[in-house]
Motif scaffolding. Structure first.
Motif, PDB file in Angstrom:
ATOM      1  N   THR A  13       0.538  -1.604   0.016  1.00 35.47           N
ATOM      2  CA  THR A  13       0.131   0.399  -0.002  1.00 35.47           C
ATOM      3  C   THR A  13       0.296   1.067   0.034  1.00 35.47           C
ATOM      4  O   THR A  13       2.073   0.718   0.468  1.00 35.47           O
ATOM      5  CB  THR A  13      -0.983  -0.233   1.302  1.00 35.47           C
ATOM      6  N   ILE A  14       0.579   2.389  -0.578  1.00 30.74           N
ATOM      7  CA  ILE A  14       0.928   3.692  -0.168  1.00 30.74           C
ATOM      8  C   ILE A  14       0.340   4.572   0.788  1.00 30.74           C
ATOM      9  O   ILE A  14       1.044   5.745   0.803  1.00 30.74           O
ATOM     10  CB  ILE A  14      -0.116   4.722  -1.825  1.00 30.74           C
ATOM     11  N   ILE A  15      -0.534   4.271   1.396  1.00 28.85           N
ATOM     12  CA  ILE A  15      -0.888   4.302   2.848  1.00 28.85           C
ATOM     13  C   ILE A  15       0.125   4.254   4.173  1.00 28.85           C
ATOM     14  O   ILE A  15      -0.030   2.979   3.993  1.00 28.85           O
ATOM     15  CB  ILE A  15      -1.735   4.047   3.241  1.00 28.85           C
ATOM     16  N   ASP A  16       0.663   5.295   4.554  1.00 26.16           N
ATOM     17  CA  ASP A  16       1.721   4.565   6.046  1.00 26.16           C
ATOM     18  C   ASP A  16       1.557   4.444   7.416  1.00 26.16           C
ATOM     19  O   ASP A  16       0.129   4.524   6.999  1.00 26.16           O
ATOM     20  CB  ASP A  16       3.284   5.585   5.717  1.00 26.16           C
ATOM     21  N   ALA A  17       1.904   3.585   7.721  1.00 30.36           N
ATOM     22  CA  ALA A  17       1.530   3.275   9.347  1.00 30.36           C
ATOM     23  C   ALA A  17       1.057   4.786   9.510  1.00 30.36           C
ATOM     24  O   ALA A  17      -0.023   4.497  10.607  1.00 30.36           O
ATOM     25  CB  ALA A  17       2.536   2.869  10.107  1.00 30.36           C
TER      26      ALA A  17
END
Length: 297
Positions: free
Chosen positions: A215-219
Motif C-alpha cells: 500500500t501507499i498508505i503509511d502506518a
C-alpha cells in the motif's frame, strides 16, 4: 449499458449506467483513469447493484481541460451526478484520487452517501515532490504508442497494463492518453496545501478502507485514521499493489458485498489481520508514480 451526460457549469461529465436491480453504486476512478476501467469489477458484481461510472473532469470522454480542477469542483461533480441521475443515497466507492473525492463528498453531503468505500486513499496531505514525480512519469510516456501491446507493456503489463491501455484514444498514427498531463498535475496541487483530517472526522456513514498489500498508505496515517474514526473498517487484499481493483476485482467485489451486508470486512488469508491503525505488511509503494493516492492527492 446506457451512456448518460451530466452538465455542471462549463463541464460535461460522461457517465455509464450499467443497470442492475440492486441499490445504486457510484464508482470513481483514479488519476489519469476513466470509468471503463471498472468494467471487469462491474461484471463480477452482476445485477446486485445498479452500477454507475463516471469519467471525472479532465479524464476520458468528459471535458478535457476544465478551468477548475480543485477538490471542491470534484465534489460538486459527484453531487451533480448523484442528483441529476437520481441515484441518492448511494454506496460511493473510489480508488486513489477517486477515493479522496468520495471521502470529501461523504463528509460534505451525508444525505447523499449511504456507505463509503475508499480504496488506497486517505486524508493526509501530499508532497510537492510526489506531484513532481508523477508529472515526470507522464512526461516519459512514449505517446503515441504504436500498438496496443506496446502500450500494455509500458503501462505495466497484465490486467493493470491492459486496463490502462484500453483507456487510450486510438488515432491514425497511434494511441494517445485521453488526458493532458498538465491538467493531471494541476489537479493534485490542492492536496499539497493542506490535509483533510477534519473532513475524515466528520464522515458519519459506515466506511470501509481497502488497502493493497503493497500500500501507499503509511502506518502513521492509518493510526490517525483509526484514532479519529475507530468505527471505520479496514482490510487489505494480499498480492496486490495500488491498482488492486484491476489486479483482483473479484476480491474487491467480495469485500464490498460483505461490507454492505454485514458492515464488516472479510479476512483474507495472508492479508493484514489488524484493526484500522495497525500497520499491514511494510509498504513499498507502487513500482512507479502511476496514480496519486492519499500521499499525493
Amino acid at each position: 449499458m446506457t451512456e448518460r451526460t451530466v452538465i455542471r457549469d462549463d463541464v460535461t461529465l460522461v457517465c455509464h449506467d450499467r443497470g442492475g436491480d440492486g441499490p445504486p453504486l457510484l464508482l470513481l476512478h483514479g488519476l489519469a483513469g476513466y470509468g471503463g476501467e471498472w468494467n471487469t469489477f462491474a461484471r463480477h458484481l452482476g445485477p446486485r447493484f445498479r452500477v454507475v461510472t463516471v469519467d471525472q473532469r479532465g479524464h476520458g470522454a468528459s471535458t478535457r481541460r476544465p478551468a477548475d480542477v480543485s477538490r471542491a469542483a470534484h465534489v460538486a461533480d459527484v453531487v451533480a451526478v448523484i442528483e441529476q441521475l437520481d441515484l441518492g443515497p448511494v454506496t460511493l466507492l473510489g480508488q486513489s484520487y477517486g477515493g479522496h473525492a468520495a471521502m470529501l463528498t461523504a463528509a460534505a453531503h451525508p444525505e447523499l452517501v449511504e456507505r463509503l468505500v475508499m480504496v488506497e486513499a486517505g486524508p493526509a496531505a501530499g508532497s510537492a515532490s510526489t506531484v513532481a514525480d508523477i508529472g515526470a512519469w507522464f512526461a516519459s510516456w512514449p505517446a503515441p504508442f504504436a500498438t496496443a501491446s506496446a502500450a500494455v507493456e509500458f503501462l505495466g503489463g497484465g490486467p493493470v497494463g491492459e486496463a490502462w491501455a484500453a483507456g487510450l484514444e486510438e488515432r491514425a498514427d497511434g494511441r494517445y492518453p485521453r488526458f493532458d498531463p498538465d491538467v493531471m498535475v494541476a489537479a493534485l496541487i490542492d492536496n499539497t496545501h493542506r490535509s483533510w483530517w477534519p473532513e475524515w472526522s466528520r464522515i458519519a456513514c459506515p466506511t470501509l478502507v481497502v488497502l493493497a498489500q503493497s500500500t501507499i498508505i503509511d502506518a502513521e496515517q492509518l493510526a490517525r485514521m483509526h484514532h479519529d474514526r475507530p468505527d471505520s473498517v479496514l482490510t487489505s487484499i494480499p498480492g496486490t499493489t495500488h491498482d488492486l481493483h484491476l489486479e483482483r476485482p473479484e476480491a474487491l467485489v467480495e469485500l464490498l458485498e460483505a461490507f454492505c451486508t454485514t458492515g464488516a470486512a472479510l479476512r483474507w488469508p495472508g492479508a493484514a489481520r489488524t484493526p484500522c491503525g495497525s500497520s499491514p505488511r511494510a509498504a513499498t509503494g507502487p513500482p512507479r508514480p502511476r496514480r496519486a493516492g492519499s500521499r499525493s492527492l
